[in-house]
Design a protein around this motif. Structure first.
Motif, short mmCIF file in Angstrom:
data_model
loop_
_atom_site.label_atom_id
_atom_site.label_comp_id
_atom_site.label_asym_id
_atom_site.label_seq_id
_atom_site.Cartn_x
_atom_site.Cartn_y
_atom_site.Cartn_z
N ARG A 185 1.03 -1.08 -0.05
CA ARG A 185 0.41 0.06 -0.16
C ARG A 185 1.15 1.37 0.14
O ARG A 185 2.56 1.40 0.31
CB ARG A 185 -1.11 -0.14 1.12
CG ARG A 185 -1.86 -1.51 1.27
CD ARG A 185 -3.17 -0.37 -0.49
NE ARG A 185 -3.93 -1.19 -0.37
CZ ARG A 185 -4.48 -2.43 -0.58
NH1 ARG A 185 -3.44 -3.06 -1.65
NH2 ARG A 185 -5.40 -3.22 -0.64
N PHE A 186 0.24 2.03 0.00
CA PHE A 186 1.44 3.79 -0.08
C PHE A 186 0.94 3.99 0.51
O PHE A 186 -0.16 4.91 1.57
CB PHE A 186 0.97 4.52 -1.77
CG PHE A 186 1.14 3.88 -3.28
CD1 PHE A 186 1.90 3.61 -3.14
CD2 PHE A 186 0.42 2.47 -3.42
CE1 PHE A 186 2.58 3.20 -4.67
CE2 PHE A 186 0.99 2.50 -4.38
CZ PHE A 186 2.17 2.38 -5.10
N CYS A 187 1.97 5.24 0.83
CA CYS A 187 2.02 6.82 1.74
C CYS A 187 2.37 7.92 0.68
O CYS A 187 3.31 8.20 0.24
CB CYS A 187 2.84 6.36 3.26
SG CYS A 187 3.46 7.11 4.37
N VAL A 188 2.19 8.71 1.13
CA VAL A 188 2.30 10.30 0.93
C VAL A 188 2.48 11.52 1.80
O VAL A 188 1.49 11.26 2.97
CB VAL A 188 1.19 11.64 0.11
CG1 VAL A 188 1.40 12.03 -0.42
CG2 VAL A 188 0.78 9.84 -1.34
N VAL A 189 4.09 11.64 2.04
CA VAL A 189 4.65 12.54 3.08
C VAL A 189 4.75 13.92 2.25
O VAL A 189 5.50 13.70 1.45
CB VAL A 189 5.29 11.68 3.47
CG1 VAL A 189 6.58 12.72 4.55
CG2 VAL A 189 5.50 10.16 4.44
N VAL A 190 4.30 14.56 2.69
CA VAL A 190 4.36 15.99 2.29
C VAL A 190 5.81 16.47 3.70
O VAL A 190 5.83 16.35 4.87
CB VAL A 190 2.89 16.80 2.45
CG1 VAL A 190 3.38 18.86 1.93
CG2 VAL A 190 2.72 16.24 1.14
N ALA A 191 6.17 17.20 3.26
CA ALA A 191 8.00 18.05 3.87
C ALA A 191 8.08 19.46 3.59
O ALA A 191 7.97 19.47 2.12
CB ALA A 191 9.06 17.35 4.51
N ASP A 192 8.48 20.02 3.83
CA ASP A 192 9.31 21.68 3.32
C ASP A 192 11.02 21.24 2.78
O ASP A 192 11.42 21.65 3.08
CB ASP A 192 9.56 22.02 4.38
CG ASP A 192 10.59 22.50 5.63
OD1 ASP A 192 10.88 21.00 6.18
OD2 ASP A 192 11.10 22.85 6.64
N ARG A 193 11.27 19.53 3.34
CA ARG A 193 12.74 19.02 2.38
C ARG A 193 12.30 17.51 1.92
O ARG A 193 11.33 16.73 2.24
CB ARG A 193 13.79 19.23 3.58
CG ARG A 193 13.45 18.45 5.15
CD ARG A 193 13.37 18.53 5.77
NE ARG A 193 12.95 20.09 6.45
CZ ARG A 193 13.52 20.40 7.74
NH1 ARG A 193 14.25 19.68 8.41
NH2 ARG A 193 13.01 21.03 8.55
N ASP A 194 13.22 17.54 1.29
CA ASP A 194 13.57 15.92 0.79
C ASP A 194 13.74 14.54 2.47
O ASP A 194 14.99 14.77 2.99
CB ASP A 194 14.24 15.50 -0.42
CG ASP A 194 14.48 14.26 -0.78
OD1 ASP A 194 13.92 13.47 0.53
OD2 ASP A 194 15.05 14.11 -2.30
N VAL A 195 12.66 13.89 2.15
CA VAL A 195 12.61 13.49 3.44
C VAL A 195 13.28 11.36 3.40
O VAL A 195 13.17 11.01 3.64
CB VAL A 195 11.90 13.14 5.20
CG1 VAL A 195 12.44 14.21 5.43
CG2 VAL A 195 10.37 13.13 4.06
N SER A 196 13.50 11.39 1.92
CA SER A 196 13.40 10.07 1.46
C SER A 196 14.67 9.41 1.76
O SER A 196 13.84 7.92 2.37
CB SER A 196 14.04 10.30 0.24
OG SER A 196 13.07 10.96 -1.09
N PRO A 197 15.81 9.66 2.90
CA PRO A 197 17.19 9.00 3.47
C PRO A 197 15.59 8.53 4.34
O PRO A 197 15.98 7.09 4.72
CB PRO A 197 17.92 9.22 3.38
CG PRO A 197 17.76 10.70 2.89
CD PRO A 197 16.39 10.87 2.40
N LEU A 198 14.76 9.19 5.23
CA LEU A 198 14.50 8.86 6.43
C LEU A 198 13.61 7.82 6.32
O LEU A 198 13.18 6.63 7.25
CB LEU A 198 14.21 9.78 7.22
CG LEU A 198 15.52 10.64 8.13
CD1 LEU A 198 14.20 11.97 8.55
CD2 LEU A 198 15.77 10.46 8.88
N LEU A 199 13.28 7.63 5.04
CA LEU A 199 11.61 6.69 4.43
C LEU A 199 11.85 5.69 4.48
O LEU A 199 11.83 4.55 4.42
CB LEU A 199 10.46 7.60 3.29
CG LEU A 199 10.08 9.07 4.13
CD1 LEU A 199 9.33 9.67 2.74
CD2 LEU A 199 9.01 8.88 4.32
N GLU A 200 13.25 5.75 3.99
CA GLU A 200 13.74 4.20 3.37
C GLU A 200 14.22 4.17 4.65
O GLU A 200 14.51 2.61 4.75
CB GLU A 200 15.01 4.98 1.96
CG GLU A 200 14.66 5.17 0.81
CD GLU A 200 15.47 5.87 -0.20
OE1 GLU A 200 16.40 6.11 0.73
OE2 GLU A 200 15.19 5.74 -1.33
#
Length: 318
Positions: free
Chosen positions: A276-291
């Motif tokens: 399933r999918f999760c959509v996260v909005v932030a003021d910066r790229d938080v990809s490393p934390l999501l990964e």
């Protein structure tokens, strides 16, 4: 088939909105151009939930040549449809072609108050004929915008923007949806509006009370509790969408945003169903934390707000 002519603003996210909904339903989606997509579906009612589409509707036929319109209108059944469902009007994203197209159709015309709208999208070197076409307008959402809610907060998203995130999450009617940073409830309202079973938590008691007030005011139902996104009290969600705290709004929570995000993303991963999918909005790229939490980050899109804020929209899959 259903055609979608998108808004020019945030066209990357507008495309993702349609693609995400089609994917969750197992329906093929073809990107014809940056602003025009075709979904292989007959369920126009379901897709009426879209937010960042300008016009959508059934596709009767496509052609490279205006001279073929009369013949194709008759063979496809569009001509008969317009006679039975007139008066009609023809509009287009290329206004110069409207006079050349209109005379190919029979039936009564009413340019100001048509019963049926024929919208002609020129994209990918072809003219695509949509009818009956529906225009999605800002006023369809404005009654639920931040300034019109009984409880409003400057960090809350307006209704159209919140609906965009809900749709990108791919949640379907009857499925369980979570916003772990619920705030004033804007995202929860739009999840409830599309028929999802909506849940939310927020650590600030005033926000929980305000979100409950907003939901009740618009006649929506959702479960919202005072709680911590780092320790979500439920499991088994079909979709998540959230606008995480940043800037001034984060100061009431923690002085260490990185730690907050890391722990919250771990919790979100644990309560979301597989694939399933999760959509996260932030003021910066938080990809490393999501990964780091285990998510696969499918894409990150920029959402320019003003000179001091560009949101990043992360679309992730468990």
């Amino acid at each position: 088939m259903i055609g979608f002519y998108l808004l020019g603003r945030l066209s990357d996210l507008a495309r993702q909105e349609v693609i995400s909904l089609a994917r969750r339903r197992g329906e093929r989606c073809r990107v014809v151009s940056d602003r025009f997509l075709i979904v292989h579906s007959n369920d126009v009612s379901f897709y009426s939930r879209v937010a960042y589409t300008r016009v959508f509707g059934p596709v009767w036929f496509s052609t490279r040549r205006i001279s073929d319109v009369g013949k194709l209108a008759r063979s496809s059944g569009l001509q008969e449809y317009l006679i039975r469902n007139g008066p009609y009007a023809v509009r287009s994203n290329t206004s110069s072609v409207v006079p050349r197209i209109g005379w190919h159709f029979d039936g009564s015309v009413d340019l100001r108050h048509p019963k049926t709208l024929v919208y002609v999208v020129y994209a990918g070197g072809r003219y695509h004929f949509l009818a009956p076409a529906r225009e999605i307008r800002a006023k369809d959402f404005s009654s639920r915008d931040t300034k019109n809610r009984p409880f409003h907060h400057p960090t809350s998203l307006n209704a159209r923007d919140a609906r965009l995130l809900v749709n990108i999450s791919g949640v379907l009617p009857g499925e369980r949806f979570l916003d772990p940073f619920a705030g004033a409830g804007g995202i929860l309202m739009e999840a409830a509006a599309v028929g999802a079973e909506a849940y939310g938590v927020d650590i600030v008691e005033d926000m929980v009370l305000g979100a409950s007030m907003n939901l009740a005011h618009y006649g929506y139902s959702a479960t919202i509790l005072r709680g911590d996104a780092r320790d979500i009290p439920w499991k088994g969600f079909d979709a998540i969408a959230t606008d995480v705290p940043y800037g001034r709004s984060s100061k009431v929570l923690t002085g260490d945003l990185r730690s907050l995000y890391r722990d919250a993303f771990d919790s979100m991963y644990s309560v979301l169903k597989r694939r399933r999918f999760c959509v996260v909005v932030a003021d910066r790229d938080v990809s490393p934390l999501l990964e780091g939490a285990g998510f696969y980050v499918e894409r990150v899109s920029n959402w320019y707000v003003h000179s001091k804020l560009t949101r990043r929209v992360h679309v992730c899959q468990k």
